[in-house]
Structures are given as structure tokens and as C-alpha cells.
Design an enzyme around this catalytic site. Structure first.
Site, PDB file in Angstrom:
ATOM      1  N   ALA A   1     -13.473 -31.411 -12.200  1.00 44.81           N
ATOM      2  CA  ALA A   1     -13.544 -30.032 -12.712  1.00 44.81           C
ATOM      3  C   ALA A   1     -14.887 -29.368 -12.415  1.00 44.81           C
ATOM      4  O   ALA A   1     -14.954 -28.141 -12.255  1.00 44.81           O
ATOM      5  CB  ALA A   1     -13.272 -30.017 -14.211  1.00 44.81           C
TER       6      ALA A   1
ATOM      7  N   TYR B   1      -2.157 -37.440 -10.188  1.00 44.63           N
ATOM      8  CA  TYR B   1      -3.270 -38.273  -9.730  1.00 44.63           C
ATOM      9  C   TYR B   1      -2.881 -39.690  -9.309  1.00 44.63           C
ATOM     10  O   TYR B   1      -3.734 -40.456  -8.881  1.00 44.63           O
ATOM     11  CB  TYR B   1      -4.343 -38.352 -10.826  1.00 44.63           C
ATOM     12  CG  TYR B   1      -4.904 -36.998 -11.172  1.00 44.63           C
ATOM     13  CD1 TYR B   1      -5.772 -36.347 -10.299  1.00 44.63           C
ATOM     14  CD2 TYR B   1      -4.564 -36.350 -12.349  1.00 44.63           C
ATOM     15  CE1 TYR B   1      -6.281 -35.093 -10.593  1.00 44.63           C
ATOM     16  CE2 TYR B   1      -5.070 -35.100 -12.658  1.00 44.63           C
ATOM     17  CZ  TYR B   1      -5.920 -34.478 -11.777  1.00 44.63           C
ATOM     18  OH  TYR B   1      -6.422 -33.240 -12.072  1.00 44.63           O
TER      19      TYR B   1
ATOM     20  N   HIS C   1     -10.902 -34.868  -3.236  1.00 47.84           N
ATOM     21  CA  HIS C   1     -10.021 -34.563  -4.371  1.00 47.84           C
ATOM     22  C   HIS C   1      -8.726 -35.327  -4.190  1.00 47.84           C
ATOM     23  O   HIS C   1      -8.147 -35.318  -3.093  1.00 47.84           O
ATOM     24  CB  HIS C   1      -9.725 -33.061  -4.464  1.00 47.84           C
ATOM     25  CG  HIS C   1     -10.951 -32.248  -4.642  1.00 47.84           C
ATOM     26  ND1 HIS C   1     -11.596 -32.164  -5.855  1.00 47.84           N
ATOM     27  CD2 HIS C   1     -11.681 -31.527  -3.759  1.00 47.84           C
ATOM     28  CE1 HIS C   1     -12.665 -31.412  -5.701  1.00 47.84           C
ATOM     29  NE2 HIS C   1     -12.752 -31.027  -4.449  1.00 47.84           N
TER      30      HIS C   1
ATOM     31  N   ASN D   1     -16.320 -36.840  -5.842  1.00 43.90           N
ATOM     32  CA  ASN D   1     -15.203 -36.129  -6.453  1.00 43.90           C
ATOM     33  C   ASN D   1     -15.764 -35.591  -7.759  1.00 43.90           C
ATOM     34  O   ASN D   1     -15.797 -36.295  -8.762  1.00 43.90           O
ATOM     35  CB  ASN D   1     -14.011 -37.055  -6.697  1.00 43.90           C
ATOM     36  CG  ASN D   1     -12.822 -36.322  -7.282  1.00 43.90           C
ATOM     37  OD1 ASN D   1     -12.955 -35.207  -7.784  1.00 43.90           O
ATOM     38  ND2 ASN D   1     -11.667 -36.961  -7.236  1.00 43.90           N
TER      39      ASN D   1
ATOM     40  N   PRO E   1     -15.799 -35.876 -14.178  1.00 43.28           N
ATOM     41  CA  PRO E   1     -15.153 -35.973 -15.485  1.00 43.28           C
ATOM     42  C   PRO E   1     -13.660 -36.298 -15.408  1.00 43.28           C
ATOM     43  O   PRO E   1     -12.954 -35.823 -14.527  1.00 43.28           O
ATOM     44  CB  PRO E   1     -15.387 -34.596 -16.106  1.00 43.28           C
ATOM     45  CG  PRO E   1     -15.681 -33.688 -14.969  1.00 43.28           C
ATOM     46  CD  PRO E   1     -16.333 -34.532 -13.924  1.00 43.28           C
ATOM     47  N   ASN E   2     -13.260 -37.118 -16.344  1.00 42.52           N
ATOM     48  CA  ASN E   2     -11.877 -37.534 -16.567  1.00 42.52           C
ATOM     49  C   ASN E   2     -11.331 -38.499 -15.525  1.00 42.52           C
ATOM     50  O   ASN E   2     -10.216 -38.990 -15.678  1.00 42.52           O
ATOM     51  CB  ASN E   2     -10.940 -36.325 -16.713  1.00 42.52           C
ATOM     52  CG  ASN E   2     -11.313 -35.476 -17.896  1.00 42.52           C
ATOM     53  OD1 ASN E   2     -11.497 -35.988 -18.994  1.00 42.52           O
ATOM     54  ND2 ASN E   2     -11.475 -34.184 -17.674  1.00 42.52           N
TER      55      ASN E   2
ATOM     56  N   GLU F   1     -16.742 -34.241   0.166  1.00 40.57           N
ATOM     57  CA  GLU F   1     -16.081 -33.870  -1.088  1.00 40.57           C
ATOM     58  C   GLU F   1     -14.646 -34.379  -1.034  1.00 40.57           C
ATOM     59  O   GLU F   1     -13.941 -34.146  -0.051  1.00 40.57           O
ATOM     60  CB  GLU F   1     -16.108 -32.344  -1.208  1.00 40.57           C
ATOM     61  CG  GLU F   1     -15.378 -31.788  -2.394  1.00 40.57           C
ATOM     62  CD  GLU F   1     -15.370 -30.259  -2.408  1.00 40.57           C
ATOM     63  OE1 GLU F   1     -14.580 -29.702  -3.188  1.00 40.57           O
ATOM     64  OE2 GLU F   1     -16.133 -29.618  -1.658  1.00 40.57           O
TER      65      GLU F   1
ATOM     66  N   ARG G   1      -2.600 -26.041  -6.769  1.00 40.85           N
ATOM     67  CA  ARG G   1      -2.751 -26.030  -8.220  1.00 40.85           C
ATOM     68  C   ARG G   1      -3.186 -24.648  -8.696  1.00 40.85           C
ATOM     69  O   ARG G   1      -3.098 -23.675  -7.965  1.00 40.85           O
ATOM     70  CB  ARG G   1      -3.729 -27.131  -8.620  1.00 40.85           C
ATOM     71  CG  ARG G   1      -3.215 -28.496  -8.110  1.00 40.85           C
ATOM     72  CD  ARG G   1      -3.929 -29.674  -8.630  1.00 40.85           C
ATOM     73  NE  ARG G   1      -3.825 -29.762 -10.074  1.00 40.85           N
ATOM     74  CZ  ARG G   1      -4.672 -30.438 -10.813  1.00 40.85           C
ATOM     75  NH1 ARG G   1      -5.670 -31.082 -10.264  1.00 40.85           N
ATOM     76  NH2 ARG G   1      -4.528 -30.485 -12.121  1.00 40.85           N
TER      77      ARG G   1
ATOM     78  N   ARG H   1      -3.835 -40.800 -16.728  1.00 42.07           N
ATOM     79  CA  ARG H   1      -3.919 -39.325 -16.800  1.00 42.07           C
ATOM     80  C   ARG H   1      -3.013 -38.697 -15.748  1.00 42.07           C
ATOM     81  O   ARG H   1      -3.225 -38.864 -14.554  1.00 42.07           O
ATOM     82  CB  ARG H   1      -5.359 -38.883 -16.561  1.00 42.07           C
ATOM     83  CG  ARG H   1      -5.515 -37.379 -16.501  1.00 42.07           C
ATOM     84  CD  ARG H   1      -6.937 -36.993 -16.126  1.00 42.07           C
ATOM     85  NE  ARG H   1      -7.033 -35.552 -16.020  1.00 42.07           N
ATOM     86  CZ  ARG H   1      -7.744 -34.925 -15.109  1.00 42.07           C
ATOM     87  NH1 ARG H   1      -8.438 -35.615 -14.227  1.00 42.07           N
ATOM     88  NH2 ARG H   1      -7.771 -33.622 -15.083  1.00 42.07           N
TER      89      ARG H   1
END
Length: 149
Positions: free
Chosen positions: A77, A22, A100, A74, A9-10, A98, A107, A17
């Protein structure tokens, strides 16, 4: 060899964004770079992005029967919330990395827990868009050498 890349998502908003977190590359630019790398390494690559947990699970469930050898994900969330994505990855038993873009450990504390890390071949976090390329290089080479399956 067939590799799938799943963006959660996103990530469709990359480039606009929170560029301080990012970066400024768009999802298309990241995918294009990976596609070109796949051509050089002689393998097929397919990209999937969804903001919907169920769509991601559905896509993962089809990978094995479609003959995919590896996966880069990725989950964004959903990394921190989705037992359903974890279960789908366990069900298909395809090696995955995985990724990110941001360093999830720098964070918010809720981002420090991943439901995927302990079942992944590896985790790349905080190396920006290059994390995808590093993951792809490793995954393809390790699969070709038979080091993972």
C-alpha cells in the site's frame, strides 16, 4: 553480491490474506524460494518486512553503507502513498525493481499510481509470487553484466 528484498505492510499475512488476489503462498515460502535461488546464483540475500513506513525508510537508508548492490521492493500500500520511501530510495541510489503480486492496474484506481515506478529499473505486476523470482533473476544477471548500477 548482496540483494535486499523488502516486503511492505500486510505481506506478513500472505497465504491467509485474500488468497484469490494474493495466492496461497506464505511470505516464508516466497523468501525460502528466493534464498535457494540466491544460493544457486552465488549471492547473498536479506529479507525485511514491516507494516511501518518509518521502519522501511530506516532499513532502506542503511543499505548502501551495508554494501548492498540491489533491491527488490514490494512496498504494498505504501507504493501509492509514500513519498518518504521514494525519497529514501533516491537517496541511496541503489538499483531496484518494484514488485506487486497482484496486477495493480486491474484493481481500484487509487492503486494505479506508484510513487516508485519512475525511479525503478523495472516493475513486475500481476505475476503472483513468481514476480519476485523474475525480478531477482533479472537484477542479479544485469548487475553481474554491468548493465545496471
Amino acid at each position: 553480491m548482496k540483494i535486499a528484498v523488502i516486503h511492505g505492510p500486510n505481506l506478513n499475512l500472505l497465504g491467509i490474506r485474500e488468497p484469490s488476489v494474493y495466492g496461497k503462498k506464505t511470505l516464508k515460502e516466497i523468501n525460502d524460494q528466493l534464498f535457494n535461488k540466491a544460493l544457486v546464483l552465488g549471492c547473498d540475500i536479506e529479507f525485511f518486512q514491516s507494516n511501518s513506513e518509518g521502519e522501511i525508510v530506516d532499513y532502506i537508508q542503511l543499505l548502501k553503507e551495508r554494501g548492498f548492490d540491489g533491491l527488490i521492493i514490494n512496498a504494498a500500500a505504501y507504493t501509492h502513498t509514500s513519498v518518504a520511501i521514494r525519497d529514501a530510495l533516491l537517496a541511496i541510489n541503489i538499483p531496484f525493481i518494484e514488485v506487486h503480486i497482484s496486477n495493480i492496474f486491474k484493481r481500484e484506481s487509487f492503486r494505479h499510481k506508484s510513487y516508485l515506478s519512475d525511479i525503478a529499473v523495472g516493475v513486475i505486476s500481476g505475476l503472483g509470487y513468481m514476480g519476485y523470482e523474475y525480478a531477482f533473476d533479472f537484477l542479479v544477471k544485469a548487475l553481474k553484466r554491468g548493465e545496471i548500477r
